[in-house]
Write a protein that holds these residues in place. Structure first.
Motif, PDB file in Angstrom:
ATOM      1  N   ASN A  94       0.832  -1.208   0.000  1.00  0.00           N
ATOM      2  CA  ASN A  94       0.000   0.000   0.000  1.00  0.00           C
ATOM      3  C   ASN A  94       0.865   1.257   0.000  1.00  0.00           C
ATOM      4  O   ASN A  94       1.872   1.337   0.727  1.00  0.00           O
ATOM      5  CB  ASN A  94      -0.903   0.045   1.240  1.00  0.00           C
ATOM      6  N   THR A 117       4.477  10.374   1.333  1.00  0.00           N
ATOM      7  CA  THR A 117       3.598   9.209   1.299  1.00  0.00           C
ATOM      8  C   THR A 117       3.959   8.260   2.449  1.00  0.00           C
ATOM      9  O   THR A 117       5.076   8.263   2.952  1.00  0.00           O
ATOM     10  CB  THR A 117       3.719   8.454  -0.030  1.00  0.00           C
ATOM     11  N   THR A 118       2.959   7.467   2.842  1.00  0.00           N
ATOM     12  CA  THR A 118       3.155   6.416   3.850  1.00  0.00           C
ATOM     13  C   THR A 118       3.065   5.081   3.141  1.00  0.00           C
ATOM     14  O   THR A 118       2.058   4.779   2.481  1.00  0.00           O
ATOM     15  CB  THR A 118       2.081   6.493   4.947  1.00  0.00           C
ATOM     16  N   THR A 125       0.055   5.301   0.600  1.00  0.00           N
ATOM     17  CA  THR A 125      -1.021   6.163   1.095  1.00  0.00           C
ATOM     18  C   THR A 125      -0.546   7.599   1.132  1.00  0.00           C
ATOM     19  O   THR A 125       0.606   7.891   1.513  1.00  0.00           O
ATOM     20  CB  THR A 125      -1.437   5.723   2.517  1.00  0.00           C
ATOM     21  N   ASP A 126      -1.428   8.520   0.733  1.00  0.00           N
ATOM     22  CA  ASP A 126      -1.127   9.944   0.791  1.00  0.00           C
ATOM     23  C   ASP A 126      -0.963  10.360   2.245  1.00  0.00           C
ATOM     24  O   ASP A 126      -1.842  10.125   3.079  1.00  0.00           O
ATOM     25  CB  ASP A 126      -2.258  10.727   0.130  1.00  0.00           C
ATOM     26  N   GLY A 127       0.146  11.014   2.562  1.00  0.00           N
ATOM     27  CA  GLY A 127       0.422  11.406   3.934  1.00  0.00           C
ATOM     28  C   GLY A 127      -0.458  12.515   4.438  1.00  0.00           C
ATOM     29  O   GLY A 127      -0.606  12.694   5.652  1.00  0.00           O
ATOM     30  N   ASP A 128      -1.104  13.290   3.537  1.00  0.00           N
ATOM     31  CA  ASP A 128      -1.935  14.415   3.957  1.00  0.00           C
ATOM     32  C   ASP A 128      -3.355  13.993   4.319  1.00  0.00           C
ATOM     33  O   ASP A 128      -3.929  14.491   5.286  1.00  0.00           O
ATOM     34  CB  ASP A 128      -1.972  15.475   2.851  1.00  0.00           C
ATOM     35  N   ASN A 129      -3.948  13.099   3.535  1.00  0.00           N
ATOM     36  CA  ASN A 129      -5.353  12.736   3.775  1.00  0.00           C
ATOM     37  C   ASN A 129      -5.576  11.244   3.986  1.00  0.00           C
ATOM     38  O   ASN A 129      -6.723  10.802   4.063  1.00  0.00           O
ATOM     39  CB  ASN A 129      -6.234  13.210   2.611  1.00  0.00           C
ATOM     40  N   ASP A 130      -4.514  10.468   4.080  1.00  0.00           N
ATOM     41  CA  ASP A 130      -4.586   9.026   4.352  1.00  0.00           C
ATOM     42  C   ASP A 130      -5.358   8.251   3.294  1.00  0.00           C
ATOM     43  O   ASP A 130      -5.819   7.137   3.556  1.00  0.00           O
ATOM     44  CB  ASP A 130      -5.210   8.750   5.723  1.00  0.00           C
ATOM     45  N   LYS A 131      -5.491   8.798   2.092  1.00  0.00           N
ATOM     46  CA  LYS A 131      -6.134   8.068   1.009  1.00  0.00           C
ATOM     47  C   LYS A 131      -5.111   7.188   0.300  1.00  0.00           C
ATOM     48  O   LYS A 131      -3.951   7.568   0.134  1.00  0.00           O
ATOM     49  CB  LYS A 131      -6.777   9.027   0.013  1.00  0.00           C
ATOM     50  N   VAL A 132      -5.573   5.990  -0.105  1.00  0.00           N
ATOM     51  CA  VAL A 132      -4.691   5.024  -0.744  1.00  0.00           C
ATOM     52  C   VAL A 132      -4.448   5.444  -2.195  1.00  0.00           C
ATOM     53  O   VAL A 132      -5.383   5.600  -2.983  1.00  0.00           O
ATOM     54  CB  VAL A 132      -5.289   3.605  -0.686  1.00  0.00           C
TER      55      VAL A 132
END
Length: 422
Positions: A107, A165-166, A109-116
């Motif tokens: 995965n 990103t995460t 994930t966007d670091g700003d809004n936690d969306k994948v």
């Protein structure tokens, strides 16, 4: 009296059959509820994952692999050995089938809004189906290729010029337990899910990496075993028995009400009062001297209870010798006595819809005067003897009249005040 006792015993026996039917009916309904709801069987399960981190050749670490619980430099990680272990003890001893898979989930994930932004799943291993009834013990080892997924991350980020990103790689063991055809009434779906996993952060930078794992330990879990039969016959039987018992109770009560005597009603009313207010009542026997007391008659027994509580005087209970009347007395100050009576004549008047005869002090004290009864033969004998009297004087006067001049037939007329017995 023996006949009455036998009749009461027979009436009690009438309630035996409907009582048995009612008990059987209620028991049937309870059994239907228990059997139709099924029952539970217990199971225990344990799951955990152990891992270590093996490094690339370097000049700093003496050991090839480092145990779990440390932080690691991402650029030095070569692969991650992991051991997945799962145990299941299904205490019913039934047969079931199972298999398991090792799944890798990648995965970004966007670091700003936690969306994948990007995700990818890969099955690393799938076991064969196995059948068991002695429990399950899975022990599987796998080497996770850290660089494979880290290189995939680098390619994705450089291609789309991403930052902040995460990125994670989650490797888990998914156990699937299934019913066999012979045990379709047992729901095993509750234990068909992922049991343990390891989460590995991914990065393109040379920073510390913190790896975490999950485990499961359950000692108080249950599985529903659904009923494998239809128990509707037990339900119908229970309902029929209860309906029959109710109908029989109603018919018996109607029969008792129809056949009971006035004396039975009288005794039942006395019994209800003595049972409900036993602590309020003092029973006395013999006569109660009223003297010149003023009698105040009360309309209901509840009024007597209120008078007792307000006056704090004793509530006395006295039954006449004939067992046809019971009187409740409360003697208060100034020669006043409150009374309430339950009598056979009151009940008879109540049934006929007529006014009940009144009572007085002589009824309460059991001191009614003895009534004189004359037969026809006795009257004829008195008339004959009277007609043969030559001289009418005071001693021979009927009814004890002191007027010797009174006509003989006038004296005889006074005998009409007496009650004649045929």
């Amino acid at each position: 009296m023996n006949h009455n006792k036998k009749e009461k015993i027979n009436i009690k026996n009438l309630y035996l059959l409907p009582t048995i039917l009612l008990v059987v009916g209620v028991f049937s309904l309870l059994m239907f509820k228990i059997l139709s709801n099924g029952h539970y069987i217990n199971y225990q399960e344990d799951s955990n994952v152990n891992y270590s981190v093996c490094l690339k050749d370097n000049n700093f670490y003496e050991s090839k692999c480092i145990e779990r619980g440390n932080q690691y430099v991402a650029s030095l990680i070569d692969y991650i050995p992991a051991n997945f272990n799962y145990k299941l003890d299904l205490q019913s001893g039934i047969e079931y089938s199972y298999n398991y898979r090792i799944i890798a989930e990648f995965n970004v994930t966007d670091g700003d809004n936690d969306k994948v932004l990007f995700t990818k799943n890969e099955v690393l291993y799938t076991s064969e189906d196995k059948i068991t009834k002695n429990g399950m013990n899975i022990n599987y080892n796998i080497d996770i290729d850290y660089n494979k997924y880290n290189n995939l991350l680098s390619s994705f980020i450089s291609t789309y010029d991403l930052s902040q990103t995460t990125n994670t790689l989650k490797v888990s063991m998914d156990v699937n337990v299934r019913n066999l055809n012979t045990h379709q009434n047992i729901d095993l779906s509750k234990i068909s899910n992922a049991k343990s996993s390891i989460t590995i952060p991914l990065t393109t930078k040379t920073v510390n990496v913190d790896i975490s794992g999950t485990s499961l330990n359950s000692n108080d879990s249950r599985i529903l075993v659904k009923p494998d039969k239809n128990y509707i016959l037990i339900l119908i039987t229970g309902i029929i028995f209860i309906i029959c018992s109710i109908v029989m109770f109603v018919l018996i009560n109607r029969y008792i009400k129809k056949t009971r005597t006035v004396q039975d009603i009288y005794e039942n009313r006395i019994k209800k009062i003595t049972l409900a207010y036993d602590s309020y009542i003092q029973k006395i026997s013999g006569d109660y001297p009223l003297g010149a007391s003023q009698i105040c008659k009360v309309e209901s027994f509840q009024d007597m209870i209120e008078i007792k509580e307000s006056s704090e005087k004793p509530l006395l209970m006295l039954e006449n010798k004939e067992k046809t009347g019971t009187y409740f007395l409360i003697p208060v100050e100034d020669g006043v006595i409150y009374t309430y009576a339950i009598r056979v004549v009151d009940i008879e008047s109540e049934i006929r819809g007529t006014k009940a005869p009144d009572y007085d002090a002589r009824d309460i004290t059991n001191q009614r005067p003895v009534q004189k009864f004359y037969t026809i033969d006795k009257i004829n004998e008195d008339i004959k003897n009277t007609t043969e009297i030559e001289i009418l004087d005071d001693k021979n006067a009927i009814m004890g009249t002191k007027n010797s001049d009174e006509d003989l037939y006038e004296q005889l007329d006074k005998t009409a005040e007496y009650k004649f017995k045929k």
